[in-house]
Enzyme design. Structure first.
Site, short mmCIF file in Angstrom:
data_model
loop_
_atom_site.label_atom_id
_atom_site.label_comp_id
_atom_site.label_asym_id
_atom_site.label_seq_id
_atom_site.Cartn_x
_atom_site.Cartn_y
_atom_site.Cartn_z
N GLY A 155 0.81 -1.22 0.00
CA GLY A 155 0.00 0.00 0.00
C GLY A 155 0.84 1.26 0.00
O GLY A 155 0.41 2.31 0.48
N GLY A 179 -0.54 4.69 -1.39
CA GLY A 179 -1.65 5.36 -0.73
C GLY A 179 -1.21 6.51 0.14
O GLY A 179 -0.02 6.82 0.27
N GLN A 180 -2.18 7.14 0.77
CA GLN A 180 -1.90 8.26 1.67
C GLN A 180 -0.90 7.87 2.75
O GLN A 180 0.16 8.49 2.91
CB GLN A 180 -3.21 8.72 2.34
N ALA A 198 -5.17 -2.54 1.36
CA ALA A 198 -6.50 -3.09 1.63
C ALA A 198 -7.48 -2.53 0.62
O ALA A 198 -7.21 -1.51 -0.04
CB ALA A 198 -6.97 -2.74 3.05
N SER A 216 -0.38 -3.92 10.40
CA SER A 216 -1.40 -3.00 11.06
C SER A 216 -2.88 -3.16 10.69
O SER A 216 -3.16 -3.74 9.87
CB SER A 216 -0.87 -1.64 10.94
N GLU A 274 -10.88 -1.04 10.87
CA GLU A 274 -12.04 -0.47 11.49
C GLU A 274 -12.77 -1.62 12.12
O GLU A 274 -13.14 -2.56 11.45
CB GLU A 274 -12.89 0.21 10.42
N TYR A 325 -15.98 -4.48 5.06
CA TYR A 325 -14.59 -4.03 5.27
C TYR A 325 -14.20 -4.17 6.72
O TYR A 325 -13.12 -4.68 7.05
CB TYR A 325 -14.45 -2.57 4.82
N ARG A 336 -5.33 12.51 0.97
CA ARG A 336 -6.47 11.62 1.11
C ARG A 336 -7.17 11.47 -0.24
O ARG A 336 -7.24 12.41 -1.02
CB ARG A 336 -7.43 12.21 2.13
#
Length: 391
Positions: free
Chosen positions: A33, A36-37, A116, A155, A157, A178, A213
């Site tokens: 990832g 990504g941000q 993810a 690492s 919700e 998710y 973002r």
């Protein structure tokens, strides 16, 4: 970004072992990832600490590496310069063999799993894929770490409708495919830590935002709209539930917590949060007010942006992280909002130049929007970074 470096294109077949200089050894980190941000901020942090950073990217007909453009160094542009300390490799969380080959070739000291399918609303549309990448993908990576020839670190919700504040001991009650996948990834990590002695940590990161973002997350959708409205490119923005409350922090602060987890003597799970909660309406007031606008003149609530099941409030209790990691957020809520608005006003000004010159239709949105409801996608999003390393 011109991807002429061998590593960035090293997805065709067996990756060659990464050569190591004879100079004092640097720590080597692998990030899934990375585009990504969080991946981009973590890359910046690790490079500043002297790491050699490797990232895994999926094969695609289009490069999605714009968040790394300022970091990337093309060795062919300046042939005499040292080998770049950030390199990209092709691999996919849905393919175990590519993960094992990458780990064997790179031999990292630390592994940060940030990849993810992380859009909550989209997870209702593609639950099978979400589970395969987010849950089983984490399991594949943990197994690859376990079988690697060298010890390594990893690492999520999950609380859902559990009343705030939420800590490491709060029971999980996931409210989306998710979230359920993240809970599975969390317990896979705990299982591998206890069964195989992996130094594997779960970082339970509450909502974290930044100018990087994605534009289909509600905070960025709002600040992007503020910029376009301010320069006259749009007049309305359509959102869903304005009363949902979230604990929003700055992504640049949160990646520091990820790194700190891996520097401890013993592995553990940590909630990372600001311990402040704000509603979407409060975010609107802060963003539009900072730009000198009244949000009520421009925001339209559209029921199609409501979720099948909603999470009313998330607020983290990061006592453990503050005590053991000595971590605390540096950027407050208002500063975060202003940072994002400033960035998106400048972006809108550049966009307006194209419109005024006739290169873009003024009605054209800056980027293609997903057909699924996107207004509140990240409101249940608090990412666990699986950081793994064997004892």
């Amino acid at each position: 970004m011109a991807h002429s470096n061998g590593a960035a294109a090293a997805g065709d077949g067996e990756p060659a072992p990464v050569p190591r200089p004879l100079a004092p050894a640097r720590k080597v980190a692998l990030i899934t990832g990375i585009t990504g941000q969080d991946g981009s901020y973590l890359t910046e942090l690790l490079l500043s600490k002297g790491y050699e950073v490797h990232g895994l990217i999926r094969h695609s007909s289009n490069f999605n590496t714009q968040r790394l453009d300022h970091i990337y160094h093309d060795p062919h542009a300046v042939p005499s310069s040292p080998r770049p300390l950030m390199r990209l490799h092709y691999a996919d969380l849905s393919d175990s063999s590519s993960l094992r080959r990458a780990l064997d070739a790179i031999a990292p000291d630390e592994v940060y799993n940030l990849a993810a399918q992380s859009h909550v609303a989209v997870s209702f549309e593609i639950p099978d894929y979400t589970a395969d990448v987010t849950a089983t993908g984490a399991l594949r990576l943990l197994e690859a770490v376990r079988l690697a020839r060298k010890p390594m670190r990893y690492s999520s919700e999950m609380f859902g409708s559990t009343p705030p504040p939420q800590s490491e001991d709060t029971p999980f009650h996931p409210r989306s495919p998710y979230a359920a996948a993240k809970v599975a990834a969390h317990w896979y990590t705990v299982n591998y830590r206890e069964a195989y002695g992996l130094f594997a940590c779960n970082g339970v990161l509450f909502n974290h935002e930044s100018p990087r973002r994605g534009e289909n997350f509600v905070t960025r959708k709002i600040t992007r709209a503020v910029g376009r409205i301010k320069v006259g490119l749009q007049t309305k923005v359509f959102l869903g539930n304005l009363s949902a409350a979230r604990d929003w922090g700055f992504a640049g602060d949160y990646v520091e917590a990820m790194w700190l987890m891996l520097q401890q003597d013993q592995p553990g799970d940590y909630v990372v949060a600001t311990e402040e909660s704000h509603t979407v309406e409060e975010f609107l007031q802060a963003a539009f007010g900072y730009a000198g606008l009244n949000w009520k003149d421009h925001v339209v609530v559209d029921k199609k942006y409501f979720r099948p099941v909603e999470v009313d409030s998330l607020k983290g209790d990061s006592t453990k992280a503050r005590r053991e990691l000595k971590w605390k957020p540096k950027v407050g809520f208002q500063q975060l909002v202003e940072m994002m608005v400033d960035h998106d006003i400048e972006l809108a000004k550049k966009e307006k130049v194209l419109v005024d010159a006739g290169y873009r239709d003024p009605k054209q949105q800056p980027k293609k929007q997903h057909k699924c409801p996107v207004a509140l996608l990240e409101l249940e999003f608090w990412d666990c970074c699986l950081v793994a390393h064997t004892l």
